[in-house]
Design a protein around this motif. Structure first.
Motif, short mmCIF file in Angstrom:
data_model
loop_
_atom_site.label_atom_id
_atom_site.label_comp_id
_atom_site.label_asym_id
_atom_site.label_seq_id
_atom_site.Cartn_x
_atom_site.Cartn_y
_atom_site.Cartn_z
N PRO A 1 -3.38 48.84 -41.28
CA PRO A 1 -4.43 47.85 -41.02
C PRO A 1 -4.05 46.42 -41.35
O PRO A 1 -4.59 45.48 -40.76
CB PRO A 1 -5.59 48.32 -41.91
N LEU A 2 -3.12 46.23 -42.29
CA LEU A 2 -2.69 44.88 -42.67
C LEU A 2 -1.16 44.81 -42.69
O LEU A 2 -0.54 44.83 -43.75
CB LEU A 2 -3.26 44.51 -44.04
N PRO A 3 -0.54 44.72 -41.55
CA PRO A 3 0.93 44.63 -41.51
C PRO A 3 1.41 43.33 -42.16
O PRO A 3 0.76 42.28 -42.05
CB PRO A 3 1.24 44.63 -40.01
N PHE A 4 2.54 43.41 -42.83
CA PHE A 4 3.12 42.21 -43.42
C PHE A 4 4.60 42.45 -43.70
O PHE A 4 5.08 43.58 -43.69
CB PHE A 4 2.41 41.82 -44.74
N SER A 5 5.30 41.35 -43.95
CA SER A 5 6.71 41.42 -44.32
C SER A 5 6.97 40.29 -45.30
O SER A 5 6.58 39.15 -45.05
CB SER A 5 7.60 41.27 -43.08
N LEU A 6 7.63 40.59 -46.41
CA LEU A 6 7.88 39.60 -47.45
C LEU A 6 9.37 39.40 -47.66
O LEU A 6 10.09 40.37 -47.90
CB LEU A 6 7.23 40.02 -48.77
N GLN A 7 9.79 38.16 -47.56
CA GLN A 7 11.17 37.78 -47.85
C GLN A 7 11.18 36.76 -48.99
O GLN A 7 10.42 35.79 -48.94
CB GLN A 7 11.86 37.18 -46.62
N LEU A 8 12.00 36.99 -49.98
CA LEU A 8 12.16 36.04 -51.07
C LEU A 8 13.28 35.05 -50.77
O LEU A 8 14.18 35.34 -49.99
CB LEU A 8 12.46 36.77 -52.38
N GLY A 9 13.25 33.92 -51.45
CA GLY A 9 14.25 32.87 -51.29
C GLY A 9 13.55 31.57 -50.97
O GLY A 9 13.28 31.27 -49.81
N ILE B 1 14.58 26.17 -42.54
CA ILE B 1 13.58 26.98 -41.87
C ILE B 1 13.74 28.42 -42.31
O ILE B 1 14.84 28.98 -42.27
CB ILE B 1 13.72 26.87 -40.34
N ASN B 2 12.65 29.01 -42.79
CA ASN B 2 12.67 30.41 -43.21
C ASN B 2 11.35 31.07 -42.79
O ASN B 2 10.61 30.52 -41.98
CB ASN B 2 12.94 30.55 -44.72
N ASP B 3 11.07 32.25 -43.32
CA ASP B 3 9.84 32.98 -43.01
C ASP B 3 9.71 33.21 -41.50
O ASP B 3 8.68 32.94 -40.89
CB ASP B 3 8.63 32.22 -43.57
N PHE B 4 10.75 33.76 -40.90
CA PHE B 4 10.78 33.93 -39.46
C PHE B 4 9.93 35.09 -38.96
O PHE B 4 9.56 35.11 -37.78
CB PHE B 4 12.23 34.14 -38.99
N ARG B 5 9.63 36.05 -39.80
CA ARG B 5 9.03 37.29 -39.28
C ARG B 5 7.52 37.22 -39.11
O ARG B 5 6.95 37.86 -38.22
CB ARG B 5 9.36 38.46 -40.22
N ARG B 6 6.84 36.47 -39.97
CA ARG B 6 5.40 36.68 -40.09
C ARG B 6 4.59 36.14 -38.92
O ARG B 6 3.49 36.64 -38.66
CB ARG B 6 4.90 36.13 -41.42
N LYS B 7 5.06 35.12 -38.20
CA LYS B 7 4.30 34.67 -37.03
C LYS B 7 4.26 35.77 -35.96
O LYS B 7 3.22 36.03 -35.36
CB LYS B 7 4.94 33.40 -36.45
N ASP B 8 5.40 36.42 -35.76
CA ASP B 8 5.43 37.53 -34.80
C ASP B 8 4.47 38.63 -35.23
O ASP B 8 3.75 39.20 -34.40
CB ASP B 8 6.86 38.08 -34.71
N MET B 9 4.41 38.92 -36.53
CA MET B 9 3.52 39.98 -37.02
C MET B 9 2.05 39.56 -36.90
O MET B 9 1.18 40.39 -36.62
CB MET B 9 3.87 40.33 -38.47
N GLY C 1 8.89 30.70 -37.90
CA GLY C 1 9.42 30.10 -39.11
C GLY C 1 8.57 28.98 -39.68
O GLY C 1 7.70 28.40 -39.04
N ALA C 2 8.86 28.68 -40.96
CA ALA C 2 8.24 27.58 -41.69
C ALA C 2 9.33 26.54 -41.97
O ALA C 2 10.44 26.89 -42.38
CB ALA C 2 7.65 28.08 -43.01
#
Length: 363
Positions: free
Chosen positions: A106-114, A128-136, A357-358
């Motif tokens: 119900p709440l998909p997410f992906s967490l990357q540190l750095g 630029i990082n955090d590439f996955r979460r917009k797609d999710m 990305g951010a």
């Protein structure tokens, strides 16, 4: 063409890879590659967290900052080795270290540190990082993201070309003439082999498949491993250490298996899962990148399981197999800064293409 730096540290947690490339989005040239192993204490804490260990908010924040600093150190090393200055670099694209990837439910997410802010501040380069979460957020899996880059550097083939990245997890990109790009995770790549080798030899990986070659494949164990329900799920799909970890492996074993036999069977598990996917397509070309390209047993077995296919590494077609993923994130940084989509909905399942990305400015 502008200079970009790409940074990748994968699910195997063996270290940080960084590349300096020139690209205009269409063309990409690798100029310098560098890297560094994780400091043992940092690697141990990251592994514990990725394997489901609990941490306080303070420990979480400190890990994020420490990893950002480690990435910055590799970038500064890369600049020194290349003779470039921060002002020469348009941007850094950093995948980050995946700690938890949960693409379903119900709440998909992906967490990357750095910490991207720290990376930008300590290098003086837009990051630029955090590439996955917009797609999710758009209903996608957030992974794999490299098939778009594979299309850019290895597309245009006149026959089926499969690009198989064997990192901690194995993922596949399907490039076929006049057809949309497909791609998805296949299953464990090096992750379980590395885990088993570390446990029984103290070495980080099975160099030249030395341990695996001392054993024999255990048919019953291989059948058990291949019965994992996730393997039968349709694409789009992605996975990681959340599923294929030490606890998962231990549940498949009786405890009576010889160490070398388990290692041999884990190698066969990896290549069999890949071969099962390849067999869905007319025989063509299968090109391996990632750390698995250095394992001669994996390449031998893929060739044996796929008669009629040309099996090689991406080095054979001019793309450094060890630099591929870091290059992809340098290219994704270019896409983001130019307002271009970085995902492929046919691969991830997202509702639409998206700028990923951010962006963290150094000032």
């Amino acid at each position: 063409m502008d200079n970009y730096i790409g940074i990748m540290s994968g699910t195997s947690l063996d270290g940080i890879d960084a590349v300096l490339v020139e690209t205009d989005g269409e063309r990409i040239r690798l100029r310098t590659r560098s890297g560094s192993p994780f400091e043992p204490g940092l690697r141990g804490r990251l592994l514990a967290l990725a394997d489901g260990g609990t941490v306080t908010a303070r420990e979480w924040g400190e890990l994020d900052a420490e990893l950002g600093r480690a990435y910055a150190g590799v970038v500064l090393q890369l600049l020194a080795e290349s003779g470039r200055q921060a002002s020469d670099i348009r941007a850094i694209g950093c995948h980050g270290q995946t700690i938890w990837h949960q693409p379903d439910g119900p709440l998909p997410f992906s967490l990357q540190l750095g910490d991207g802010n720290r990376l930008a501040a300590e290098t003086g380069i837009t990051t630029i990082n955090d590439f996955r979460r917009k797609d999710m957020a758009l209903g996608g899996q957030g992974a794999p993201l490299v098939p778009a880059f594979h299309r850019q550097v290895l597309g245009g083939t006149d026959r089926v070309r499969l690009v198989v990245n064997i990192g901690g997890i194995a993922n596949i990109t399907v490039l076929t003439p006049d057809a949309p790009v497909l791609g998805y995770d296949v299953g464990p790549g090096n992750m379980l082999m590395d885990l088993w080798c570390q446990r029984h030899t103290g070495q980080p990986f099975d160099r030249d498949a030395t341990l695996a070659r001392q054993g024999r494949v255990l048919p019953a164990l291989l059948t058990t491993l291949l019965a994992e329900p996730w393997l039968a799920l349709p694409a789009p799909k992605s996975t990681g250490r959340e599923l294929f970890n030490e606890s998962w492996l231990d549940r498949q074993l009786t405890g009576d298996e010889a160490e070398a036999d388990v290692q041999a069977t884990l190698a066969e598990f990896t290549v069999t899962a890949i071969a099962h996917e390849a067999e869905k397509w007319p025989a063509g070309e299968l090109l391996v990148c990632g750390g698995g390209g250095h394992n001669p047993l994996l390449l031998e077995r893929l060739a044996a399981l796929l008669p009629g296919w040309r099996v090689d590494t991406t080095n054979a077609v001019g793309v450094d197999m060890d630099a591929m993923e870091a290059m992809a994130f340098a290219w994704l940084a270019h896409q983001t800064l130019h307002g271009l989509a970085g995902n492929l909905p046919a691969v991830t399942g997202a509702r639409r293409p998206a700028i990923l990305g951010a962006i963290h400015l150094p000032g």
